[in-house]
Design a protein around this motif. Structure first.
Motif, PDB file in Angstrom:
ATOM      1  N   ASP A 160      71.529  18.797 -96.565  1.00 59.99           N
ATOM      2  CA  ASP A 160      70.096  19.112 -96.468  1.00 59.99           C
ATOM      3  C   ASP A 160      69.305  17.885 -96.024  1.00 59.99           C
ATOM      4  OD1 ASP A 160      67.799  20.968 -96.977  1.00 59.99           O
ATOM      5  OD2 ASP A 160      67.280  19.420 -98.438  1.00 59.99           O
ATOM      6  N   ALA A 161      69.606  16.735 -96.605  1.00 61.75           N
ATOM      7  CA  ALA A 161      68.909  15.506 -96.210  1.00 61.75           C
ATOM      8  C   ALA A 161      69.217  15.145 -94.766  1.00 61.75           C
ATOM      9  CB  ALA A 161      69.305  14.365 -97.142  1.00 61.75           C
ATOM     10  N   SER A 162      70.450  15.388 -94.327  1.00 58.88           N
ATOM     11  CA  SER A 162      70.820  15.108 -92.941  1.00 58.88           C
ATOM     12  C   SER A 162      70.078  16.037 -91.987  1.00 58.88           C
ATOM     13  CB  SER A 162      72.330  15.268 -92.753  1.00 58.88           C
ATOM     14  OG  SER A 162      73.045  14.380 -93.590  1.00 58.88           O
ATOM     15  N   ARG A 163      69.927  17.290 -92.385  1.00 61.04           N
ATOM     16  CA  ARG A 163      69.173  18.234 -91.556  1.00 61.04           C
ATOM     17  C   ARG A 163      67.721  17.784 -91.421  1.00 61.04           C
ATOM     18  NH1 ARG A 163      65.690  21.594 -92.579  1.00 61.04           N
ATOM     19  NH2 ARG A 163      66.064  21.489 -94.814  1.00 61.04           N
ATOM     20  N   GLN A 164      67.095  17.374 -92.522  1.00 56.51           N
ATOM     21  CA  GLN A 164      65.720  16.879 -92.451  1.00 56.51           C
ATOM     22  C   GLN A 164      65.618  15.651 -91.540  1.00 56.51           C
ATOM     23  OE1 GLN A 164      63.549  16.648 -96.301  1.00 56.51           O
ATOM     24  NE2 GLN A 164      65.441  17.470 -97.187  1.00 56.51           N
ATOM     25  N   ARG A 165      66.601  14.786 -91.600  1.00 55.08           N
ATOM     26  CA  ARG A 165      66.594  13.560 -90.802  1.00 55.08           C
ATOM     27  C   ARG A 165      66.748  13.843 -89.314  1.00 55.08           C
ATOM     28  NH1 ARG A 165      71.891  11.166 -91.961  1.00 55.08           N
ATOM     29  NH2 ARG A 165      72.498  12.590 -90.279  1.00 55.08           N
ATOM     30  N   ASP A 166      67.634  14.768 -88.964  1.00 53.77           N
ATOM     31  CA  ASP A 166      68.007  14.944 -87.556  1.00 53.77           C
ATOM     32  C   ASP A 166      67.251  16.055 -86.832  1.00 53.77           C
ATOM     33  OD1 ASP A 166      69.818  12.918 -87.842  1.00 53.77           O
ATOM     34  OD2 ASP A 166      71.571  14.216 -88.060  1.00 53.77           O
ATOM     35  N   THR A 167      66.599  16.959 -87.573  1.00 54.52           N
ATOM     36  CA  THR A 167      65.963  18.111 -86.924  1.00 54.52           C
ATOM     37  C   THR A 167      64.916  17.726 -85.887  1.00 54.52           C
ATOM     38  OG1 THR A 167      66.439  19.688 -88.700  1.00 54.52           O
ATOM     39  CG2 THR A 167      64.523  20.142 -87.330  1.00 54.52           C
ATOM     40  N   PRO A 168      64.000  16.786 -86.144  1.00 58.30           N
ATOM     41  CA  PRO A 168      63.007  16.458 -85.096  1.00 58.30           C
ATOM     42  C   PRO A 168      63.653  16.029 -83.781  1.00 58.30           C
ATOM     43  CG  PRO A 168      62.318  15.555 -87.205  1.00 58.30           C
ATOM     44  CD  PRO A 168      63.713  16.063 -87.405  1.00 58.30           C
ATOM     45  N   GLY A 169      64.670  15.177 -83.848  1.00 56.57           N
ATOM     46  CA  GLY A 169      65.346  14.744 -82.634  1.00 56.57           C
ATOM     47  C   GLY A 169      66.091  15.888 -81.955  1.00 56.57           C
ATOM     48  N   LEU A 170      66.728  16.755 -82.746  1.00 57.67           N
ATOM     49  CA  LEU A 170      67.432  17.895 -82.173  1.00 57.67           C
ATOM     50  C   LEU A 170      66.474  18.846 -81.472  1.00 57.67           C
ATOM     51  CD1 LEU A 170      70.048  18.764 -84.949  1.00 57.67           C
ATOM     52  CD2 LEU A 170      70.551  18.127 -82.585  1.00 57.67           C
ATOM     53  N   LEU A 171      65.305  19.068 -82.066  1.00 53.75           N
ATOM     54  CA  LEU A 171      64.331  19.959 -81.439  1.00 53.75           C
ATOM     55  C   LEU A 171      63.866  19.405 -80.091  1.00 53.75           C
ATOM     56  CD1 LEU A 171      62.190  21.082 -84.508  1.00 53.75           C
ATOM     57  CD2 LEU A 171      63.746  22.495 -83.144  1.00 53.75           C
ATOM     58  N   ARG A 172      63.645  18.099 -80.034  1.00 49.13           N
ATOM     59  CA  ARG A 172      63.253  17.504 -78.753  1.00 49.13           C
ATOM     60  C   ARG A 172      64.357  17.678 -77.715  1.00 49.13           C
ATOM     61  NH1 ARG A 172      61.201  13.541 -82.315  1.00 49.13           N
ATOM     62  NH2 ARG A 172      63.051  12.229 -82.023  1.00 49.13           N
ATOM     63  N   PHE A 173      65.602  17.431 -78.138  1.00 46.63           N
ATOM     64  CA  PHE A 173      66.717  17.558 -77.196  1.00 46.63           C
ATOM     65  C   PHE A 173      66.898  18.994 -76.740  1.00 46.63           C
ATOM     66  CE2 PHE A 173      71.152  18.776 -76.589  1.00 46.63           C
ATOM     67  CZ  PHE A 173      71.444  18.033 -75.453  1.00 46.63           C
ATOM     68  N   LEU A 174      66.855  19.951 -77.671  1.00 40.07           N
ATOM     69  CA  LEU A 174      67.078  21.346 -77.306  1.00 40.07           C
ATOM     70  C   LEU A 174      65.972  21.873 -76.405  1.00 40.07           C
ATOM     71  CD1 LEU A 174      68.386  22.694 -80.729  1.00 40.07           C
ATOM     72  CD2 LEU A 174      69.706  22.465 -78.610  1.00 40.07           C
ATOM     73  N   THR A 175      64.740  21.403 -76.608  1.00 47.25           N
ATOM     74  CA  THR A 175      63.643  21.797 -75.717  1.00 47.25           C
ATOM     75  C   THR A 175      63.901  21.270 -74.313  1.00 47.25           C
ATOM     76  OG1 THR A 175      62.043  21.846 -77.541  1.00 47.25           O
ATOM     77  CG2 THR A 175      61.159  21.616 -75.305  1.00 47.25           C
ATOM     78  N   TRP A 176      64.285  19.995 -74.232  1.00 43.53           N
ATOM     79  CA  TRP A 176      64.622  19.423 -72.911  1.00 43.53           C
ATOM     80  C   TRP A 176      65.788  20.169 -72.284  1.00 43.53           C
ATOM     81  CZ3 TRP A 176      69.314  17.495 -71.399  1.00 43.53           C
ATOM     82  CH2 TRP A 176      69.349  16.909 -70.129  1.00 43.53           C
ATOM     83  N   SER A 177      66.823  20.446 -73.072  1.00 43.74           N
ATOM     84  CA  SER A 177      68.019  21.095 -72.552  1.00 43.74           C
ATOM     85  C   SER A 177      67.705  22.499 -72.037  1.00 43.74           C
ATOM     86  CB  SER A 177      69.092  21.163 -73.639  1.00 43.74           C
ATOM     87  OG  SER A 177      70.277  21.768 -73.162  1.00 43.74           O
ATOM     88  N   ALA A 178      66.904  23.271 -72.780  1.00 43.21           N
ATOM     89  CA  ALA A 178      66.546  24.620 -72.333  1.00 43.21           C
ATOM     90  C   ALA A 178      65.776  24.565 -71.019  1.00 43.21           C
ATOM     91  CB  ALA A 178      65.723  25.320 -73.407  1.00 43.21           C
ATOM     92  N   ASP A 179      64.825  23.642 -70.907  1.00 43.11           N
ATOM     93  CA  ASP A 179      64.067  23.497 -69.661  1.00 43.11           C
ATOM     94  C   ASP A 179      64.980  23.096 -68.508  1.00 43.11           C
ATOM     95  OD1 ASP A 179      61.792  24.155 -71.043  1.00 43.11           O
ATOM     96  OD2 ASP A 179      61.088  22.088 -71.267  1.00 43.11           O
ATOM     97  N   HIS A 180      65.935  22.200 -68.798  1.00 47.09           N
ATOM     98  CA  HIS A 180      66.872  21.748 -67.762  1.00 47.09           C
ATOM     99  C   HIS A 180      67.731  22.910 -67.263  1.00 47.09           C
ATOM    100  CE1 HIS A 180      69.793  19.248 -65.649  1.00 47.09           C
ATOM    101  NE2 HIS A 180      70.747  19.861 -66.324  1.00 47.09           N
ATOM    102  N   HIS A 181      68.265  23.712 -68.185  1.00 43.12           N
ATOM    103  CA  HIS A 181      69.091  24.848 -67.785  1.00 43.12           C
ATOM    104  C   HIS A 181      68.264  25.869 -66.998  1.00 43.12           C
ATOM    105  CE1 HIS A 181      72.680  23.565 -69.779  1.00 43.12           C
ATOM    106  NE2 HIS A 181      72.136  23.569 -70.978  1.00 43.12           N
ATOM    107  N   GLN A 182      67.016  26.074 -67.412  1.00 46.50           N
ATOM    108  CA  GLN A 182      66.166  27.017 -66.704  1.00 46.50           C
ATOM    109  C   GLN A 182      65.883  26.538 -65.279  1.00 46.50           C
ATOM    110  OE1 GLN A 182      65.434  29.707 -68.687  1.00 46.50           O
ATOM    111  NE2 GLN A 182      64.772  30.770 -66.834  1.00 46.50           N
ATOM    112  N   ALA A 183      65.601  25.238 -65.148  1.00 44.82           N
ATOM    113  CA  ALA A 183      65.348  24.683 -63.815  1.00 44.82           C
ATOM    114  C   ALA A 183      66.607  24.743 -62.948  1.00 44.82           C
ATOM    115  CB  ALA A 183      64.857  23.249 -63.944  1.00 44.82           C
TER     116      ALA A 183
END
Length: 270
Positions: free
Chosen positions: A144-167
Motif C-alpha cells: 500500500d505504501a509503495s502504491r502511494q509512492r509510485d502512483t503519481p509517477g505511473l499516472l504521468r507515464f501512462l498518460t504519456w504512453s496512451a497519447d504516444h500510442h494514439q499518435a
C-alpha cells in the motif's frame, strides 16, 4: 528489534541476511558471510499489470535504486572483494499463481558485467530476501505504501504512453492511406508501361516492368505490405492506448478508495 537471519547457501558459502524493521514501504536486510552489504526490498507493480501492486522488488544496496542511487561504498560485495554491485530482482506471480522472477542486469559500480558465478550468487541473495518479504506479515502495508509512492509517477507515464500510442495509430493510418494511393498509382503506371512494351519492346520499359530494386513491381510490393500492415498495427496501438487508460483509471480509483480503507482500518483497531 531485528528478525532472525536468513541463511542462503551460495557457491561462495553461506550468506546471512538480517531483516530490519519495516520502514513503511520497504524492509532493508543487512548481509554477512559470503556477501557483505545490504539489500533493499520494496513493493512494486506486476510486470504486465501496472495498476496492480502485487510484486516485490529487491535492490542491491540500502536504497530503492529506482528512486535514488546508493554510494559505491554502500553497495554489496563479495567477502574479501572491493567491487560493489548494483542490480535488482522482481518477484511476482504468473497467471497460474506460480512464482516468477525478473532480473534487472547486475553491474559493478564501475559498470562492468560480473562473472557468471558472482551474478548467480547475488541473484540467489536477492531472491531469498524478496521471498522473505513476500511472506512477511507487513506485506500489505508495504504494498500500500509503495502504491502511494509510485502512483503519481505511473499516472504521468501512462498518460504519456496512451497519447504516444494514439499518435502512432494516427500516423500508421495516414501512412496506410498514402501507401494505398501510391499502390494504385504504381499499378496504373505498370499497366501503362506494359501496353507500351507490347507495342514497342524497349529495354527501358523492360527495366520498369521487371522485379528489380527501385522498380514499379518493388514499389507496388512495398505499398501492398504497408496497406495491409498499417491498419493492423494501428489497431494494436489503439488497444495499447485503451489499456493504458484503463490502468490509469484503476490507479485513480485506488487513490480515491485508499483513504477510506485506512480510516476504516483505524476505526476497527480502536
Amino acid at each position: 528489534m531485528t528478525s532472525p537471519s536468513l541463511c542462503t547457501d551460495t557457491a561462495a558459502g553461506p550468506v546471512y541476511a538480517t531483516a530490519g524493521p519495516c520502514r513503511g514501504d520497504a524492509i532493508v536486510f543487512e548481509l554477512k558471510g559470503a556477501v557483505r552489504g545490504s539489500v533493499h526490498v520494496t513493493g512494486t507493480t506486476h510486470p504486465r499489470h501496472w495498476d496492480q501492486f502485487t510484486a516485490v522488488r529487491a535492490c542491491l544496496g540500502p536504497v530503492n535504486e529506482f528512486k535514488s542511487t546508493a554510494p559505491d561504498e554502500a553497495l554489496p560485495r563479495l567477502a574479501h572483494s572491493r567491487t560493489g554491485y548494483r542490480g535488482s530482482l522482481t518477484l511476482y506471480s504468473d497467471d497460474l499463481g506460480l512464482p516468477q522472477v525478473s532480473v534487472y542486469p547486475i553491474r559493478s559500480a564501475s559498470d562492468h558485467d560480473p562473472s557468471q558465478r558472482t551474478r548467480t550468487i547475488l541473484t540467489c541473495v536477492l531472491r531469498a530476501c524478496a521471498e522473505h518479504v513476500a511472506q512477511h506479515a507487513d506485506l500489505p502495508v508495504i504494498l500500500d505504501a509503495s502504491r502511494q509512492r509510485d502512483t503519481p509517477g505511473l499516472l504521468r507515464f501512462l498518460t504519456w504512453s496512451a497519447d504516444h500510442h494514439q499518435a502512432t495509430a494516427a500516423r500508421l493510418k495516414h501512412e496506410s492511406l498514402a501507401a494505398l494511393r501510391a499502390q494504385r498509382a504504381a499499378v496504373a503506371l505498370w499497366w501503362t508501361a506494359a501496353r507500351w512494351f507490347t507495342r514497342c519492346p524497349h529495354p527501358v520499359l523492360l527495366l520498369m516492368l521487371a522485379d528489380l530494386p527501385g522498380s514499379l513491381p518493388r514499389r507496388i510490393s512495398v505499398a501492398q505490405w504497408m496497406t495491409a500492415y498499417g491498419p493492423r498495427a494501428a489497431s494494436d496501438e489503439h488497444a495499447l492506448a485503451r489499456r493504458d487508460r484503463a490502468e490509469s483509471a484503476s490507479l485513480r480509483a485506488q487513490q480515491r478508495s485508499a483513504p477510506r480503507a485506512r480510516r476504516a482500518s483505524a476505526a476497527n483497531s480502536t
